[in-house]
Write a protein that holds these residues in place. Structure first.
Motif, mmCIF file in Angstrom:
data_model
loop_
_atom_site.group_PDB
_atom_site.id
_atom_site.type_symbol
_atom_site.label_atom_id
_atom_site.label_comp_id
_atom_site.label_asym_id
_atom_site.label_seq_id
_atom_site.Cartn_x
_atom_site.Cartn_y
_atom_site.Cartn_z
ATOM 1 N N ALA A 59 5.277 -5.884 4.100
ATOM 2 C CA ALA A 59 6.382 -4.584 4.575
ATOM 3 C C ALA A 59 6.010 -3.280 3.622
ATOM 4 C CB ALA A 59 7.533 -4.954 4.718
ATOM 5 N N ALA A 60 6.223 -3.699 2.184
ATOM 6 C CA ALA A 60 6.180 -2.742 1.360
ATOM 7 C C ALA A 60 4.610 -2.044 1.070
ATOM 8 C CB ALA A 60 6.544 -3.192 -0.020
ATOM 9 N N ARG A 61 3.745 -2.938 1.340
ATOM 10 C CA ARG A 61 2.240 -2.626 1.358
ATOM 11 C C ARG A 61 2.102 -1.642 2.339
ATOM 12 N NH1 ARG A 61 -2.321 -4.004 4.251
ATOM 13 N NH2 ARG A 61 -4.087 -3.731 3.074
ATOM 14 N N TYR A 62 2.450 -1.800 3.569
ATOM 15 C CA TYR A 62 2.181 -0.848 4.660
ATOM 16 C C TYR A 62 3.053 0.572 4.498
ATOM 17 C CZ TYR A 62 -0.892 -3.933 7.381
ATOM 18 O OH TYR A 62 -1.679 -4.741 7.906
ATOM 19 N N GLU A 63 4.043 0.193 4.004
ATOM 20 C CA GLU A 63 4.877 1.554 3.591
ATOM 21 C C GLU A 63 4.086 2.312 2.459
ATOM 22 O OE1 GLU A 63 9.451 3.104 2.490
ATOM 23 O OE2 GLU A 63 8.938 0.715 2.265
ATOM 24 N N LYS A 122 14.679 11.253 -4.128
ATOM 25 C CA LYS A 122 16.068 11.556 -4.652
ATOM 26 C C LYS A 122 16.500 9.904 -4.932
ATOM 27 C CE LYS A 122 20.620 12.930 -3.320
ATOM 28 N NZ LYS A 122 21.213 14.019 -2.243
ATOM 29 N N ASP A 123 16.999 9.861 -6.360
ATOM 30 C CA ASP A 123 17.490 8.609 -6.584
ATOM 31 C C ASP A 123 16.304 7.351 -6.590
ATOM 32 O OD1 ASP A 123 20.117 9.400 -6.869
ATOM 33 O OD2 ASP A 123 20.638 9.036 -4.834
ATOM 34 N N ARG A 124 15.227 7.946 -6.664
ATOM 35 C CA ARG A 124 14.091 6.835 -7.031
ATOM 36 C C ARG A 124 13.014 7.319 -8.251
ATOM 37 N NH1 ARG A 124 11.983 3.777 -2.278
ATOM 38 N NH2 ARG A 124 13.377 3.726 -0.520
ATOM 39 N N GLU A 125 12.512 6.377 -9.106
ATOM 40 C CA GLU A 125 11.798 6.802 -10.014
ATOM 41 C C GLU A 125 10.398 7.124 -9.527
ATOM 42 O OE1 GLU A 125 10.398 4.816 -14.270
ATOM 43 O OE2 GLU A 125 11.566 4.014 -12.876
ATOM 44 N N TRP A 126 9.887 6.285 -8.607
ATOM 45 C CA TRP A 126 8.546 6.293 -8.147
ATOM 46 C C TRP A 126 8.707 6.469 -6.446
ATOM 47 C CZ3 TRP A 126 6.131 7.757 -11.815
ATOM 48 C CH2 TRP A 126 6.171 6.970 -13.345
ATOM 49 N N ILE A 127 7.594 6.900 -5.778
ATOM 50 C CA ILE A 127 7.617 6.872 -4.120
ATOM 51 C C ILE A 127 8.138 5.531 -3.580
ATOM 52 C CG2 ILE A 127 6.343 7.161 -2.176
ATOM 53 C CD1 ILE A 127 4.788 9.507 -3.650
ATOM 54 N N MET A 128 7.532 4.663 -4.255
ATOM 55 C CA MET A 128 7.875 3.277 -3.732
ATOM 56 C C MET A 128 9.039 2.601 -4.495
ATOM 57 S SD MET A 128 6.367 2.466 -0.796
ATOM 58 C CE MET A 128 6.970 1.058 -0.724
ATOM 59 N N GLY A 129 9.917 3.450 -5.244
ATOM 60 C CA GLY A 129 11.199 2.960 -5.901
ATOM 61 C C GLY A 129 10.750 2.408 -7.354
#
Length: 235
Positions: free
Chosen positions: A110-114, A170-177
């Protein structure tokens, strides 16, 4: 030693070490993405500068690897099944390198596709819109001096895309968290480039996007970014 003779591009840009990835590029927002990824992954590569001034990206040798005549492109001598593979389109190359190494992309499906979705966001949105903004804002400013519509249209769309990125970061270090991925690598060269290449920082109102600016600073501070953004070096 790998045999890359099946690729006509190697006749114009001979490989000194055919056993490593061959990168054909220039230090543009699209071009540096692959160099940054290769530096992040620690993969050995050999870079070949494609001279836009000489229109080398339209040469028969280059077009034999990328029919669209755009940088970057690569040849990996150790492709699927151990056979050489040639690839073009920066997003496709980033996805290939991530899947080849199992890094810079989440293992969770799921995270891969995101992650891939955010890569496509850059490829289909930020890249083309920022590029059109830069063209009219800087390179064709004299041609549209009496018609503000092109600059305004692409400026407004670029700002809308920045607002989407602002909301994501916002409130994330990187695009994927917490994980730095190809979603970051494909995007930050364009956010940087709109300023460095096009002089668009003020026109795009970068100060209105503090989360994006903080993220950009984090990206640019990475050692791989420092190296990759200078590839290939100026002659």
């Amino acid at each position: 030693m790998s045999d890359l003779s099946a690729f006509p591009i190697t006749k114009k840009w001979p490989a000194k070490n055919p056993d490593v990835i061959q990168l054909y590029s220039l230090a543009t927002p699209n071009g540096v993405k692959v160099a940054i990824a290769l530096e992040e992954l620690g993969l050995p590569y050999e870079v070949h500068r494609v001279d836009f001034g000489a229109n080398e990206q339209k040469s028969p040798e280059f077009v034999s690897l990328n029919p669209n005549g755009r940088i970057p492109a690569i040849i990996d001598p150790d492709g699927p099944g151990g056979r050489p593979i040639g690839l073009f389109e920066s997003g496709a190359i980033l996805l290939y390198l991530a899947e080849k190494t199992g890094r810079l992309i989440p293992a969770d499906p799921a995270a891969r596709y995101e992650t891939i979705a955010w890569v496509m966001f850059q490829m289909g949105g930020i890249g083309p819109m920022f590029g059109q903004f830069g063209h009219f804002h800087k390179f064709a400013a004299d041609k549209v001096a009496d018609n503000p519509y092109p600059v305004e249209r692409y400026r407004d769309e670029a700002r809308r895309l920045l607002s989407v990125l602002e909301g994501r970061l916002k409130d994330r270090e990187w695009i994927m968290g917490e994980e730095h991925t190809i979603a970051d690598i494909t995007t930050y060269p364009w956010v940087r480039g709109a300023d460095v290449f096009y002089g668009g920082r003020e026109a795009l109102g970068y100060k209105d996007f503090p989360a994006v600016m903080a993220w950009l600073e984090r990206c640019l501070a990475r050692p791989a970014a420092v190296k990759g953004l200078a590839v290939p070096a100026d002659p």
